[in-house]
Design an enzyme around this catalytic site. Structure first.
Site, PDB file in Angstrom:
ATOM      1  N   GLU A  17      -8.454  -8.753   2.845  1.00 40.68           N
ATOM      2  CA  GLU A  17      -7.501  -8.605   4.326  1.00 40.68           C
ATOM      3  C   GLU A  17      -6.801  -7.350   4.132  1.00 40.68           C
ATOM      4  O   GLU A  17      -6.557  -6.211   5.750  1.00 40.68           O
ATOM      5  CB  GLU A  17      -6.592  -9.797   4.667  1.00 40.68           C
ATOM      6  CG  GLU A  17      -7.084 -10.903   4.407  1.00 40.68           C
ATOM      7  CD  GLU A  17      -7.933 -11.686   3.597  1.00 40.68           C
ATOM      8  OE1 GLU A  17      -8.947 -12.347   3.836  1.00 40.68           O
ATOM      9  OE2 GLU A  17      -7.856 -10.933   2.707  1.00 40.68           O
ATOM     10  N   HIS A  58       9.590   1.012  -0.493  1.00 42.77           N
ATOM     11  CA  HIS A  58       8.914   2.859  -0.751  1.00 42.77           C
ATOM     12  C   HIS A  58       8.008   2.942  -0.488  1.00 42.77           C
ATOM     13  O   HIS A  58       7.839   3.917   0.017  1.00 42.77           O
ATOM     14  CB  HIS A  58       9.132   2.360  -2.201  1.00 42.77           C
ATOM     15  CG  HIS A  58      10.166   1.889  -3.128  1.00 42.77           C
ATOM     16  ND1 HIS A  58       9.813   1.985  -4.536  1.00 42.77           N
ATOM     17  CD2 HIS A  58      11.765   1.804  -3.019  1.00 42.77           C
ATOM     18  CE1 HIS A  58      11.442   1.967  -5.147  1.00 42.77           C
ATOM     19  NE2 HIS A  58      11.835   1.822  -4.056  1.00 42.77           N
TER      20      HIS A  58
END
Length: 176
Positions: free
Chosen positions: A77, A104
């Protein structure tokens, strides 16, 4: 915040749970399917639509639109969602990976494995992902810029001076 969701049969129950959870917590879920159990369904059909929904929203100015894709492991996915131009999808398997995906990596979509964790843990991973902002730190912006530039040009970023002369063949600890 609009949240696009897609899964396969292995993520169907978690997706249904998340649609209700998102609604209860003030989010606007957009369910891209599947809507019925089919053990032979193909995750790209639904996960590409969820990631595409996020991309279209963001292009249309809904910068806070995010997505969730769900499968057995979340790996396929994630790969599918990452094929949508402009989308960054991260696989979350812990609170820390869910946080870092946003903080991040400024990921737009999170992938979770419906067969990997209890539903409470996966719900928490999604909650953390949705609530965590991108840090905007220069080093993260720089790194994301390098990836985006590579996507456009297919030219590798230049090696830092410390890696020059190794040609990618030698690693630390190898004899010359």
């Amino acid at each position: 915040m609009r949240v696009h969701l897609g899964s396969d049969h292995a993520g169907l129950d978690l997706k249904a749970h998340l649609v209700a959870w998102l609604t209860e917590h003030g989010y606007e879920p957009v369910d891209h399917g599947p809507f019925a159990y089919d053990a032979q369904d193909d995750y790209p059909v639904f996960c590409l639509r969820a990631a595409e929904g996020v991309a279209v929203d963001r292009k249309d100015g809904l910068e806070d639109s995010l997505g969730v894709v769900i499968g057995g492991s979340g790996n396929g996915e994630q790969i599918a969602a990452n094929k949508v131009p402009g989308i960054r999808c991260a696989l979350a398997w812990s609170d820390e990976t869910a946080t870092l995906a946003r903080e991040h990596n400024d990921a737009h979509v999170v992938s979770v494995g419906g067969r990997m964790h209890p539903i409470e843990d996966m719900t928490r991973f999604v909650e953390i992902f949705l609530a965590t902002p991108f840090s905007g730190e220069e080093r993260h912006v720089r790194r994301l810029g390098q990836v985006a530039e590579y996507e456009k040009t297919r030219e590798l970023p230049p090696l830092p001076d410390s890696a020059q002369g190794h040609g990618g063949q030698q690693t630390q600890g190898q004899d010359a």
